[in-house]
Structures are given as structure tokens and as C-alpha cells.
Design a protein around this motif. Structure first.
Motif, PDB file in Angstrom:
ATOM      1  N   LEU A  56      12.267  48.409   4.763  1.00  0.00           N
ATOM      2  CA  LEU A  56      12.597  47.033   4.433  1.00  0.00           C
ATOM      3  C   LEU A  56      14.108  46.869   4.366  1.00  0.00           C
ATOM      4  O   LEU A  56      14.806  47.714   3.818  1.00  0.00           O
ATOM      5  N   ALA A  57      14.611  45.764   4.903  1.00  0.00           N
ATOM      6  CA  ALA A  57      16.061  45.535   4.924  1.00  0.00           C
ATOM      7  C   ALA A  57      16.400  44.186   4.308  1.00  0.00           C
ATOM      8  O   ALA A  57      16.721  44.092   3.136  1.00  0.00           O
ATOM      9  N   SER A  58      16.307  43.106   5.078  1.00  0.00           N
ATOM     10  CA  SER A  58      16.680  41.776   4.587  1.00  0.00           C
ATOM     11  C   SER A  58      15.653  41.313   3.565  1.00  0.00           C
ATOM     12  O   SER A  58      14.510  41.007   3.907  1.00  0.00           O
ATOM     13  N   PRO A  59      16.021  41.232   2.277  1.00  0.00           N
ATOM     14  CA  PRO A  59      14.991  41.044   1.244  1.00  0.00           C
ATOM     15  C   PRO A  59      14.531  39.610   1.005  1.00  0.00           C
ATOM     16  O   PRO A  59      13.399  39.392   0.573  1.00  0.00           O
ATOM     17  N   PHE A  60      15.362  38.612   1.267  1.00  0.00           N
ATOM     18  CA  PHE A  60      15.049  37.278   0.764  1.00  0.00           C
ATOM     19  C   PHE A  60      13.892  36.582   1.480  1.00  0.00           C
ATOM     20  O   PHE A  60      13.104  35.876   0.819  1.00  0.00           O
ATOM     21  N   PRO A  61      13.715  36.736   2.780  1.00  0.00           N
ATOM     22  CA  PRO A  61      12.484  36.173   3.367  1.00  0.00           C
ATOM     23  C   PRO A  61      11.226  36.789   2.756  1.00  0.00           C
ATOM     24  O   PRO A  61      10.250  36.071   2.482  1.00  0.00           O
ATOM     25  N   LEU A  62      11.245  38.100   2.516  1.00  0.00           N
ATOM     26  CA  LEU A  62      10.096  38.751   1.901  1.00  0.00           C
ATOM     27  C   LEU A  62       9.876  38.264   0.477  1.00  0.00           C
ATOM     28  O   LEU A  62       8.746  37.944   0.077  1.00  0.00           O
ATOM     29  N   LEU A  63      10.945  38.182  -0.319  1.00  0.00           N
ATOM     30  CA  LEU A  63      10.814  37.736  -1.704  1.00  0.00           C
ATOM     31  C   LEU A  63      10.285  36.305  -1.768  1.00  0.00           C
ATOM     32  O   LEU A  63       9.443  35.973  -2.620  1.00  0.00           O
ATOM     33  N   ALA A  64      10.758  35.451  -0.870  1.00  0.00           N
ATOM     34  CA  ALA A  64      10.285  34.066  -0.853  1.00  0.00           C
ATOM     35  C   ALA A  64       8.809  34.003  -0.478  1.00  0.00           C
ATOM     36  O   ALA A  64       8.038  33.229  -1.070  1.00  0.00           O
ATOM     37  N   ALA A  97      14.957  31.596  -3.069  1.00  0.00           N
ATOM     38  CA  ALA A  97      13.795  32.449  -3.326  1.00  0.00           C
ATOM     39  C   ALA A  97      13.317  32.315  -4.760  1.00  0.00           C
ATOM     40  O   ALA A  97      12.108  32.336  -5.040  1.00  0.00           O
ATOM     41  N   ASP A  98      14.247  32.178  -5.698  1.00  0.00           N
ATOM     42  CA  ASP A  98      13.870  32.057  -7.105  1.00  0.00           C
ATOM     43  C   ASP A  98      13.167  30.730  -7.368  1.00  0.00           C
ATOM     44  O   ASP A  98      12.187  30.672  -8.130  1.00  0.00           O
ATOM     45  N   LEU A  99      13.633  29.665  -6.755  1.00  0.00           N
ATOM     46  CA  LEU A  99      12.984  28.372  -6.935  1.00  0.00           C
ATOM     47  C   LEU A  99      11.580  28.372  -6.337  1.00  0.00           C
ATOM     48  O   LEU A  99      10.642  27.810  -6.914  1.00  0.00           O
ATOM     49  N   ILE A 100      11.413  29.008  -5.183  1.00  0.00           N
ATOM     50  CA  ILE A 100      10.087  29.100  -4.567  1.00  0.00           C
ATOM     51  C   ILE A 100       9.122  29.835  -5.481  1.00  0.00           C
ATOM     52  O   ILE A 100       7.951  29.465  -5.608  1.00  0.00           O
ATOM     53  N   SER A 101       9.613  30.886  -6.149  1.00  0.00           N
ATOM     54  CA  SER A 101       8.745  31.696  -7.013  1.00  0.00           C
ATOM     55  C   SER A 101       8.555  31.094  -8.398  1.00  0.00           C
ATOM     56  O   SER A 101       7.778  31.625  -9.197  1.00  0.00           O
ATOM     57  N   GLY A 102       9.256  30.025  -8.712  1.00  0.00           N
ATOM     58  CA  GLY A 102       9.172  29.450 -10.047  1.00  0.00           C
ATOM     59  C   GLY A 102       9.930  30.241 -11.089  1.00  0.00           C
ATOM     60  O   GLY A 102       9.523  30.307 -12.258  1.00  0.00           O
ATOM     61  N   GLY A 103      11.042  30.861 -10.691  1.00  0.00           N
ATOM     62  CA  GLY A 103      11.889  31.582 -11.646  1.00  0.00           C
ATOM     63  C   GLY A 103      11.401  32.975 -11.979  1.00  0.00           C
ATOM     64  O   GLY A 103      11.612  33.448 -13.094  1.00  0.00           O
ATOM     65  N   ARG A 104      10.789  33.659 -11.005  1.00  0.00           N
ATOM     66  CA  ARG A 104      10.265  35.012 -11.254  1.00  0.00           C
ATOM     67  C   ARG A 104      11.105  36.112 -10.623  1.00  0.00           C
ATOM     68  O   ARG A 104      10.735  37.280 -10.666  1.00  0.00           O
ATOM     69  N   LEU A 105      12.232  35.766 -10.019  1.00  0.00           N
ATOM     70  CA  LEU A 105      13.050  36.765  -9.343  1.00  0.00           C
ATOM     71  C   LEU A 105      13.746  37.675 -10.353  1.00  0.00           C
ATOM     72  O   LEU A 105      14.284  37.213 -11.362  1.00  0.00           O
TER      73      LEU A 105
END
Length: 338
Positions: A56-64, A97-105
Motif C-alpha cells: 500500500l502506498a497512497s493512503p487517502f483514497p483507501l482511507l476515504a 477523508a476525515d469528513l467522509i468517515s465522520g471524524g474517525r481518522l
């Protein structure tokens, strides 16, 4: 109570022995494992970031994507190498990514680890300043990242903008309130753990650290955590910090477990990594009752509020979900974690 999550390096290989044979497999299976872990009652889904590697490399697409597919589980990294990052662009990605997750990052960042290539950050256009080491460059970029996450305006607005601006200087958007307090620093030494506390970051400590005293790994790591907490208190931060440690833990509850991991007891190892004398912590693989006793003696695990289980992701989602479930069901209750 202790939060328990998993940490995946996201390896992939075209080998017939691997159930994760492509980058697409690694990404989609990471999402599926996070969903499965949430259903099992785990608390966190964390991912490693490595450049120039079949990982895994670029994390933000995965986190979102994980954030969009789950509703409760914490989502994080362990760790993002700040030597490669543009702090402002990273703040935008992290906020989204944090907004998509509802503040779970829960973002783990650090100076980074040994690389597949020589000075890989240079290919990304990042060069240390005159007299500055790459480690210092990474720490400086971390400081810049923390500043912009506060959400304060700093950019002069255009007097004739395309769209109306709010009053005053402009901040980066999207901004996610509270994300600044959910940044962790991956530390491999006592000194950088103290620095992380001074900066107001949570602490991540992995399965290796600088060999500083000659004591067993878990004893040195526990001392690192205590020094971090002392520095946090001295810094006068208002909130309580969080601390995670990583461990490879396999409860041998069926024949698959015994075939994969039931091959004797491991021990700490000493080696040289990035010109640093390092100590690598042992793995745990045993029957559940034995694991409970062994983990009870692990001082660093006792000190931490969060435990990240490193998983063998190339064995597939189903088996890795089984590994997580075995710890949650057969080990955690005996230690008072559940």
C-alpha cells in the motif's frame, strides 16, 4: 479496556502462494478486511504506507473508501513518511477523508522507514535544506502539517476572486474540526517520543525501536512510553494522550493456525536498520491460555491504550478476519481487554 485494531502492510505478489496478487487486490481486500473487522467488534483498521514497493502506498483514497463503507471503526495509518509529503496538499486530503468517515481518522505519521530505493523522496521533488538531514526534513514537514490542521487562515485572499470569500485570510479546505488531535507520531527512539509529546501528537510505537539499554524489547518500549507521558504532562496539554503498540499475535485455535504459525517460540532480535542499532520485538503464537500469560508479562502492551495486530494480508481476508476474531474472542477477555 484496550482498543484493539489491525495493521496491514498491504503486501501483494503475483506468486501462486499469495491470495493478494495485484495492487487492486491489496486495495479491495483492505476495504473488505476493515468491514469484517468492524463487524467482529474490532476498534481500528490501520494501514502501512511504503513507496516504490508492492505494498500500500497512497493512503487517502483507501482511507476515504474504508470510511464510506464502515460506520464505527477507527481508520488510520502507521505510518505516512513525511519526507515524501507536501503538508498543505496532505491536509486537504486528510480533511476530505476525515469528513467522509465522520471524524474517525487516526493518522500516524513519521520520519519514515528504510526504503526500496535510495533517497526516494528526491523523486517526489523533496530535498533537505542545506545542512538538514532527511529525518529533520520529515519532522519539519510534520510541524507544518500540524499548523495547517488547526484551521486558521494564513493565505491572502484575491481582491477579485472567482467566488466570494469569507472575511479575513483563507485557510485550507475542506477543514475537519478535531483532526489535529488525532495525529500520531511513529517513534523509534526515546528522544523522538519526547518530541512527539511536546508537539501534542499521540504516540505510535511499532515492533522495533532503537536499542538503547540492552533490556528486552518490551521493557525498553515501556520506558519509551513512560518518558512520552512524562513529557506530555510537562508540556501542559489539556487532553489525555493516546499510545499504541504493534504486535504480531496469533492464537493457535485450529489446524490452519498451527500450520502457519505453530513452529516454535520467537525471541527479540538485534540488527542494524538505517545505520541504527535496533531491537526487534518477538512475535506471539501459542494456544490462547499461553498467549494470555505471555502478553500479561509484556510491559509495553500493558502501558498502551491501543494494540494494533499486524496481519499477514497475503493469506486473504477470511483468514485475517479469523486471526483478529481469535484474539478478540480467545485472548482479550482473559486480559481484561474485553
Amino acid at each position: 479496556m484496550k482498543k484493539i485494531g489491525f495493521l496491514s502492510f498491504g503486501h501483494w505478489s503475483p506468486s501462486p502462494q499469495s491470495q493478494t496478487r495485484s495492487a487492486r487486490d491489496a486495495l479491495l481486500q483492505s476495504i473488505d478486511l476493515a468491514v469484517a473487522a468492524e463487524e467482529l467488534g474490532a476498534d481500528g483498521a490501520y494501514f502501512r504506507v511504503h513507496h516504490f514497493a508492492r505494498q500500500l502506498a497512497s493512503p487517502f483514497p483507501l482511507l476515504a473508501a474504508v470510511g464510506a463503507k464502515t460506520s464505527r471503526i477507527e481508520i488510520g495509518t502507521a505510518v505516512i513518511d513525511m519526507r515524501y509529503e507536501n503538508p498543505l496538499y496532505m491536509a486537504e486530503d486528510a480533511g476530505a477523508a476525515d469528513l467522509i468517515s465522520g471524524g474517525r481518522l487516526q493518522l500516524g505519521i513519521s520520519r519514515g522507514s528504510p526504503e526500496q530505493v535510495i533517497d526516494g523522496w528526491r523523486y517526489f521533488g523533496h530535498v533537505p535544506e542545506e545542512g538538514q538531514s532527511d529525518a529533520a526534513m520529515g519532522r519539519r514537514r510534520a510541524e507544518e502539517f500540524l499548523i495547517v490542521l488547526k484551521g486558521e487562515g494564513f493565505a491572502e485572499p484575491n481582491p477579485r476572486p472567482m467566488f466570494p470569500n469569507p472575511p479575513g485570510k483563507l485557510r485550507l479546505e475542506p477543514h475537519s474540526e478535531g483532526l489535529r488531535e488525532r495525529i500520531w507520531w511513529g517513534s523509534a527512539s526515546n528522544a523522538t517520543a519526547v518530541w512527539a509529546a511536546q508537539q501534542g501528537m499521540n504516540l505510535q510505537s511499532s515492533t522495533l525501536k532503537e536499542e538503547e539499554t540492552g533490556e528486552p524489547f518490551h521493557v525498553q518500549q515501556a520506558e519509551q512510553i513512560r518518558r512520552y507521558r512524562e513529557a506530555w504532562k510537562e508540556a501542559g496539554h489539556a487532553r489525555e494522550p493516546r499510545v499504541s503498540v504493534s504486535r504480531s499475535i496469533f492464537a493457535l485455535v485450529d489446524d490452519r493456525d498451527r500450520a502457519y504459525f505453530g513452529h516454535g517460540k520467537s525471541s527479540d532480535q538485534i540488527g542494524i536498520i538505517d545505520n541504527m542499532r535496533a531491537i526487534f520485538g518477538r512475535s506471539y503464537a501459542a494456544e490462547p491460555d499461553t498467549l494470555v500469560e505471555e502478553l500479561r508479562a509484556d510491559e509495553a502492551v500493558a502501558e498502551a491504550d491501543t494494540l494494533l495486530l499486524t496481519v499477514p494480508n497475503q493469506l486473504g481476508v477470511d483468514y485475517n478476519a479469523h486471526v483478529i476474531e481469535a484474539v478478540l474472542k480467545h485472548v482479550a477477555p482473559g486480559l481484561g481487554w474485553r
